[in-house]
Scaffold this motif. Structure first.
Motif, PDB file in Angstrom:
ATOM      1  N   THR A 118      15.402  28.052  82.244  1.00 61.16           N
ATOM      2  CA  THR A 118      15.665  28.950  83.378  1.00 61.16           C
ATOM      3  C   THR A 118      16.880  28.542  84.197  1.00 61.16           C
ATOM      4  O   THR A 118      17.324  29.306  85.039  1.00 61.16           O
ATOM      5  CB  THR A 118      14.436  28.973  84.309  1.00 61.16           C
ATOM      6  OG1 THR A 118      14.134  27.631  84.697  1.00 61.16           O
ATOM      7  CG2 THR A 118      13.243  29.589  83.602  1.00 61.16           C
ATOM      8  N   ARG A 119      17.424  27.338  83.955  1.00 55.75           N
ATOM      9  CA  ARG A 119      18.539  26.891  84.780  1.00 55.75           C
ATOM     10  C   ARG A 119      19.778  26.685  83.924  1.00 55.75           C
ATOM     11  O   ARG A 119      19.689  26.524  82.708  1.00 55.75           O
ATOM     12  CB  ARG A 119      18.172  25.594  85.509  1.00 55.75           C
ATOM     13  CG  ARG A 119      17.750  24.495  84.607  1.00 55.75           C
ATOM     14  CD  ARG A 119      17.074  23.352  85.358  1.00 55.75           C
ATOM     15  NE  ARG A 119      16.760  22.278  84.421  1.00 55.75           N
ATOM     16  CZ  ARG A 119      17.599  21.337  84.057  1.00 55.75           C
ATOM     17  NH1 ARG A 119      18.813  21.307  84.538  1.00 55.75           N
ATOM     18  NH2 ARG A 119      17.237  20.406  83.206  1.00 55.75           N
ATOM     19  N   ALA A 120      20.932  26.707  84.580  1.00 55.19           N
ATOM     20  CA  ALA A 120      22.211  26.539  83.878  1.00 55.19           C
ATOM     21  C   ALA A 120      22.450  25.058  83.603  1.00 55.19           C
ATOM     22  O   ALA A 120      22.478  24.246  84.517  1.00 55.19           O
ATOM     23  CB  ALA A 120      23.336  27.108  84.720  1.00 55.19           C
ATOM     24  N   VAL A 121      22.583  24.721  82.319  1.00 57.96           N
ATOM     25  CA  VAL A 121      22.858  23.341  81.926  1.00 57.96           C
ATOM     26  C   VAL A 121      23.978  23.332  80.893  1.00 57.96           C
ATOM     27  O   VAL A 121      24.183  24.299  80.161  1.00 57.96           O
ATOM     28  CB  VAL A 121      21.614  22.641  81.321  1.00 57.96           C
ATOM     29  CG1 VAL A 121      20.596  22.311  82.364  1.00 57.96           C
ATOM     30  CG2 VAL A 121      21.016  23.457  80.203  1.00 57.96           C
ATOM     31  N   THR A 122      24.694  22.227  80.852  1.00 57.21           N
ATOM     32  CA  THR A 122      25.697  22.021  79.818  1.00 57.21           C
ATOM     33  C   THR A 122      25.049  21.166  78.736  1.00 57.21           C
ATOM     34  O   THR A 122      24.606  20.047  79.009  1.00 57.21           O
ATOM     35  CB  THR A 122      26.928  21.294  80.392  1.00 57.21           C
ATOM     36  OG1 THR A 122      27.408  22.045  81.503  1.00 57.21           O
ATOM     37  CG2 THR A 122      28.020  21.154  79.359  1.00 57.21           C
ATOM     38  N   VAL A 123      24.956  21.710  77.526  1.00 57.50           N
ATOM     39  CA  VAL A 123      24.287  21.014  76.428  1.00 57.50           C
ATOM     40  C   VAL A 123      25.339  20.608  75.400  1.00 57.50           C
ATOM     41  O   VAL A 123      26.117  21.436  74.927  1.00 57.50           O
ATOM     42  CB  VAL A 123      23.216  21.919  75.773  1.00 57.50           C
ATOM     43  CG1 VAL A 123      22.548  21.200  74.620  1.00 57.50           C
ATOM     44  CG2 VAL A 123      22.181  22.337  76.801  1.00 57.50           C
ATOM     45  N   CYS A 124      25.357  19.317  75.075  1.00 56.74           N
ATOM     46  CA  CYS A 124      26.311  18.770  74.111  1.00 56.74           C
ATOM     47  C   CYS A 124      25.505  17.989  73.070  1.00 56.74           C
ATOM     48  O   CYS A 124      25.140  16.839  73.298  1.00 56.74           O
ATOM     49  CB  CYS A 124      27.300  17.869  74.845  1.00 56.74           C
ATOM     50  SG  CYS A 124      28.617  17.292  73.813  1.00 56.74           S
ATOM     51  N   VAL A 125      25.177  18.646  71.947  1.00 60.81           N
ATOM     52  CA  VAL A 125      24.307  18.050  70.927  1.00 60.81           C
ATOM     53  C   VAL A 125      24.952  18.178  69.547  1.00 60.81           C
ATOM     54  O   VAL A 125      26.010  18.777  69.395  1.00 60.81           O
ATOM     55  CB  VAL A 125      22.910  18.724  70.921  1.00 60.81           C
ATOM     56  CG1 VAL A 125      22.104  18.331  72.134  1.00 60.81           C
ATOM     57  CG2 VAL A 125      23.030  20.218  70.804  1.00 60.81           C
ATOM     58  N   ASP A 126      24.290  17.607  68.527  1.00 56.21           N
ATOM     59  CA  ASP A 126      24.827  17.627  67.164  1.00 56.21           C
ATOM     60  C   ASP A 126      24.666  18.991  66.499  1.00 56.21           C
ATOM     61  O   ASP A 126      25.543  19.429  65.770  1.00 56.21           O
ATOM     62  CB  ASP A 126      24.130  16.554  66.317  1.00 56.21           C
ATOM     63  CG  ASP A 126      24.360  15.164  66.876  1.00 56.21           C
ATOM     64  OD1 ASP A 126      25.531  14.779  67.000  1.00 56.21           O
ATOM     65  OD2 ASP A 126      23.371  14.480  67.208  1.00 56.21           O
ATOM     66  N   ILE A 136      20.312  29.550  76.227  1.00 54.18           N
ATOM     67  CA  ILE A 136      21.009  28.677  77.182  1.00 54.18           C
ATOM     68  C   ILE A 136      22.143  29.452  77.852  1.00 54.18           C
ATOM     69  O   ILE A 136      22.339  29.354  79.074  1.00 54.18           O
ATOM     70  CB  ILE A 136      21.535  27.407  76.474  1.00 54.18           C
ATOM     71  CG1 ILE A 136      20.362  26.501  76.088  1.00 54.18           C
ATOM     72  CG2 ILE A 136      22.507  26.640  77.358  1.00 54.18           C
ATOM     73  CD1 ILE A 136      20.719  25.359  75.169  1.00 54.18           C
ATOM     74  N   GLU A 137      22.895  30.232  77.075  1.00 56.07           N
ATOM     75  CA  GLU A 137      24.007  30.997  77.636  1.00 56.07           C
ATOM     76  C   GLU A 137      23.515  32.127  78.547  1.00 56.07           C
ATOM     77  O   GLU A 137      24.165  32.454  79.533  1.00 56.07           O
ATOM     78  CB  GLU A 137      24.890  31.533  76.508  1.00 56.07           C
ATOM     79  CG  GLU A 137      25.707  30.420  75.861  1.00 56.07           C
ATOM     80  CD  GLU A 137      26.404  30.830  74.584  1.00 56.07           C
ATOM     81  OE1 GLU A 137      26.161  31.960  74.086  1.00 56.07           O
ATOM     82  OE2 GLU A 137      27.183  30.018  74.054  1.00 56.07           O
ATOM     83  N   GLN A 138      22.357  32.711  78.245  1.00 52.72           N
ATOM     84  CA  GLN A 138      21.775  33.738  79.123  1.00 52.72           C
ATOM     85  C   GLN A 138      21.369  33.139  80.469  1.00 52.72           C
ATOM     86  O   GLN A 138      21.416  33.804  81.494  1.00 52.72           O
ATOM     87  CB  GLN A 138      20.553  34.392  78.457  1.00 52.72           C
ATOM     88  CG  GLN A 138      20.923  35.415  77.401  1.00 52.72           C
ATOM     89  CD  GLN A 138      19.706  35.924  76.641  1.00 52.72           C
ATOM     90  OE1 GLN A 138      18.585  35.496  76.889  1.00 52.72           O
ATOM     91  NE2 GLN A 138      19.950  36.832  75.703  1.00 52.72           N
ATOM     92  N   VAL A 143      27.224  25.555  75.734  1.00 49.10           N
ATOM     93  CA  VAL A 143      26.835  24.731  74.591  1.00 49.10           C
ATOM     94  C   VAL A 143      28.093  24.245  73.885  1.00 49.10           C
ATOM     95  O   VAL A 143      28.991  25.033  73.593  1.00 49.10           O
ATOM     96  CB  VAL A 143      25.961  25.543  73.601  1.00 49.10           C
ATOM     97  CG1 VAL A 143      25.687  24.736  72.348  1.00 49.10           C
ATOM     98  CG2 VAL A 143      24.667  25.974  74.249  1.00 49.10           C
ATOM     99  N   THR A 144      28.154  22.945  73.634  1.00 44.81           N
ATOM    100  CA  THR A 144      29.215  22.386  72.798  1.00 44.81           C
ATOM    101  C   THR A 144      28.570  21.517  71.734  1.00 44.81           C
ATOM    102  O   THR A 144      27.579  20.832  72.000  1.00 44.81           O
ATOM    103  CB  THR A 144      30.211  21.536  73.617  1.00 44.81           C
ATOM    104  OG1 THR A 144      29.479  20.568  74.351  1.00 44.81           O
ATOM    105  CG2 THR A 144      31.030  22.369  74.547  1.00 44.81           C
ATOM    106  N   LEU A 145      29.143  21.542  70.524  1.00 42.91           N
ATOM    107  CA  LEU A 145      28.614  20.752  69.417  1.00 42.91           C
ATOM    108  C   LEU A 145      29.439  19.497  69.249  1.00 42.91           C
ATOM    109  O   LEU A 145      30.665  19.532  69.326  1.00 42.91           O
ATOM    110  CB  LEU A 145      28.626  21.566  68.128  1.00 42.91           C
ATOM    111  CG  LEU A 145      27.690  22.779  68.089  1.00 42.91           C
ATOM    112  CD1 LEU A 145      27.836  23.507  66.774  1.00 42.91           C
ATOM    113  CD2 LEU A 145      26.251  22.367  68.299  1.00 42.91           C
ATOM    114  N   VAL A 146      28.744  18.369  69.031  1.00 44.29           N
ATOM    115  CA  VAL A 146      29.401  17.087  68.804  1.00 44.29           C
ATOM    116  C   VAL A 146      29.353  16.820  67.318  1.00 44.29           C
ATOM    117  O   VAL A 146      28.300  16.954  66.690  1.00 44.29           O
ATOM    118  CB  VAL A 146      28.634  15.948  69.550  1.00 44.29           C
ATOM    119  CG1 VAL A 146      29.234  14.605  69.234  1.00 44.29           C
ATOM    120  CG2 VAL A 146      28.646  16.205  71.026  1.00 44.29           C
TER     121      VAL A 146
END
Length: 151
Positions: A118-126, A136-138, A143-146
């Motif tokens: 429900t909240r805006a987060v920056t996710v950086c995962v494999d 997540i974007e909604q 989202v960024t991929l590592v």
């Protein structure tokens, strides 16, 4: 009177040691229970684990099953509901997942769309599933991929 000086085990509780090679009268003289000739009668004999005297060993008699891909990459699955519980973190990456106990050192992460965020987060995962990325974007996050090779 019973004292430490006159303690002894019960009759028949202690067996005497088998004394090998001490003459014919002992019943274990001459070959000392080793039989005649062969590797087992010699000193220094050691058998390999699984050796069955020349017979095809069990591990070679049994059929092989399946296939193990040594190039496969295993990911630890993390759901959106687990990310939702990390309330104090604005940017979620592998390090924050390790600190939260969701990821062990050296493991790769994949986020799946189980649950809601429900909240805006920056996710950086494999890796991340398409539905999880959409959710997540909604919610206003990114989202960024590592690449696994960078770590």
């Amino acid at each position: 009177m019973l004292t430490l000086g006159n303690l002894s085990p019960k009759e028949g509780a202690v067996k005497e040691k088998k004394r090998l090679g001490r003459g014919p009268g002992s019943g274990h003289g001459k070959t000392a229970g080793r039989g005649h000739k062969g590797a087992k009668s010699r000193s220094g004999y050691k058998s390999k684990p699984g050796f069955e005297g020349g017979q095809m060993p069990l591990q070679r008699r049994l059929p092989k099953r399946g296939f193990y891909n040594k190039f496969s990459i295993e990911y630890t699955i993390i759901s959106l509901s687990q990310l939702e519980k990390l309330t104090e973190v604005a940017e979620i990456n592998n390090d924050t997942l390790r600190e939260a106990g969701l990821l062990k050192p050296g493991q790769l992460s994949k986020v799946l769309a189980n649950g809601e965020i429900t909240r805006a987060v920056t996710v950086c995962v494999d890796k991340i599933s398409r539905q999880a990325q959409q959710k997540i974007e909604q919610a206003g996050g990114t989202v960024t991929l590592v690449s696994a090779l960078e770590e």
